[in-house]
Design an enzyme around this catalytic site. Structure first.
Site, mmCIF file in Angstrom:
data_model
loop_
_atom_site.group_PDB
_atom_site.id
_atom_site.type_symbol
_atom_site.label_atom_id
_atom_site.label_comp_id
_atom_site.label_asym_id
_atom_site.label_seq_id
_atom_site.Cartn_x
_atom_site.Cartn_y
_atom_site.Cartn_z
ATOM 1 N N ASP A 71 1.198 -1.078 0.088
ATOM 2 C CA ASP A 71 -0.013 -0.105 0.020
ATOM 3 C C ASP A 71 0.517 1.270 -0.152
ATOM 4 O OD1 ASP A 71 0.631 -0.194 2.806
ATOM 5 O OD2 ASP A 71 -1.242 1.067 3.411
ATOM 6 N N GLU A 72 2.155 0.882 -0.590
ATOM 7 C CA GLU A 72 3.201 2.536 -0.498
ATOM 8 C C GLU A 72 4.328 2.691 -1.359
ATOM 9 O OE1 GLU A 72 5.648 3.552 3.109
ATOM 10 O OE2 GLU A 72 4.452 1.851 3.941
HETATM 11 MG MG LIG Z 1 -1.031 2.937 4.473
#
Ligand SMILES: [Mg+2]
Length: 402
Positions: free
Chosen positions: A107-108
């Site tokens: 998620d990054e």
């Molecule tokens: Mg995050």
């Protein structure tokens, strides 16, 4: 001293990712404290919604502790496959803006948009566009930080979560960092924080005023890193990772084939699959390889490296057909046929068009393939196929009937 161009780096970080995906899939959870992780009462919290965080729940906390802090929370198991699926879609959105995407986790990611600006606008505009796209197409919020280095961008993205957008203009790194606690810096853990507190260092600004010699005496090599970080100095490049080395498909036939036309149809069917997957990954490739296994299990490969990367079915098929002609097709029965695309690179920002060259027919092809991919996604692959394949399908159906 070398002159560095002013880099523009965006750090993007999905907000409470796992918990947000659960809420996306089950909207009745909206506004409720959602905790993802653990197994019954065992294990640790992997993600907590912002509502759950109000109760003091955070990642890496034992599930039992979280249950005590937040007895009315919704506790859910980890659904990794689902998060991976959404993650891939998010990374594909990032890749629309630059091939320079370095994922840090599901998620990054860091994006270096220094070279994308003339096409896509200023870094802050790109960050805003990405936030909007992620919200509109996926339904989740992502926080963004924009700066001249990874260090600054990463700290910035974390400051106004959720749904944050924090921009640090070039030259403003030191004043931006100065008031923040030293714990914000990478590599400054609890022990280091305590050691620094003893010499009166609490903020990054405090740290930047400590002479380098003192820091290196106290912390060795890490002291130099701290010294530079505190001044906002960080030259680490964004390193795009392309784990995929090649994209290919192969098929073993139920009976050995020797008919050239039939084999070319099979090749075309494989090219459609490879082309679609390549485009889905936002990639293009220069080296086309076909693999042929004859009836006696002898296997040969034939390769060709093109001048420019391609991602379209037609180029794949045309190249594959040339290569197939270099085998003993037609004279020796074939039990397996495969084609793959290697030497992969990211499809250029915005310019899937660039992959297809500048000519008008190529541009048309590009739009055509986008339309085909959209329809295949909606109605299943094979809902649009070239006429030569339709012929084969009808034959197959005839066969199936008999
Ligand atoms: Mg995050």
């Amino acid at each position: 001293m070398p002159i560095y161009p002013t880099r523009r780096i965006i750090h993007l970080d999905m907000d409470a990712f796992y918990a947000s995906v659960e809420t996306l899939d089950n909207p009745t959870l909206r506004g409720r404290p959602v905790v993802v992780g653990g197994n019954g009462n065992r294990g640790v919290v992997c993600a907590a919604s912002y509502e759950a965080r109000k109760f003091g729940v955070h990642s890496a906390m034992p599930i039992l502790t979280a249950r005590k802090l937040c007895p009315n929370g919704v506790f859910l198991p980890v659904r990794m496959a689902r998060y991976q699926d959404i993650s891939q879609r998010i990374m594909e959105i990032f890749l629309q803006f630059t091939p320079m995407v370095e994922p840090l986790s599901l998620d990054e990611a860091f994006l270096d948009v220094t070279a994308s600006r003339c096409l896509m606008g200023a870094a802050e505009d790109i960050a805003l566009k990405i936030k909007t796209l992620v919200r509109e197409t996926i339904g989740l919020t992502v926080s963004a930080g924009v700066g001249t280095s990874k260090l600054v961008a990463k700290i910035a993205s974390d400051l106004n979560k959720p749904d944050g957008l924090t921009i640090v203009p070039p030259g403003q790194e030191k004043p931006f960092l100065a008031p923040l606690p030293i714990g914000r810096l990478w590599g400054v853990g609890r022990a280091t924080q305590q050691a620094l507190a003893l010499i009166g260092v609490k903020t990054i600004g405090d740290l930047s005023r400590i002479p380098l010699a003192i820091l290196t005496t106290k912390f060795g090599k890490a002291g130099l890193l701290m010294h530079e970080s505190a001044k906002g100095i960080d030259h680490r490049p964004v390193e795009p990772r392309h784990e995929v080395k090649s994209i290919g498909h192969e098929e073993t036939f139920s009976e050995d084939l020797h008919d050239r036309k039939r084999l070319e149809q099979e090749l075309l069917a494989l090219c459609l699959k490879v082309g679609k997957r390549t485009r889905e990954k936002g990639m293009a490739g220069r080296t086309v390889t076909i693999k042929v296994k004859y009836r006696d299990f002898v296997q040969v490969t034939r390769s060709l490296t093109l001048a420019e990367p391609v991602a379209d079915d037609k180029a794949l098929y045309q190249t594959g057909r040339l290569l197939l002609a270099k085998t003993e097709i037609g004279s020796r029965p074939i039990r397996l046929l495969g084609i793959s695309l290697a030497n992969l690179c990211p499809a250029e920002a915005h310019g899937q068009l660039a992959l297809f060259g500048k000519s008008r027919t190529r541009e048309k092809d590009c739009r055509l393939y986008q339309a085909i991919d959209t329809i295949s996604d909606r109605y299943g692959s094979g809902s649009i196929v070239p006429a030569t394949l339709v012929e084969r399908r009808e034959e197959e159906q005839e066969e199936a009937k008999t």
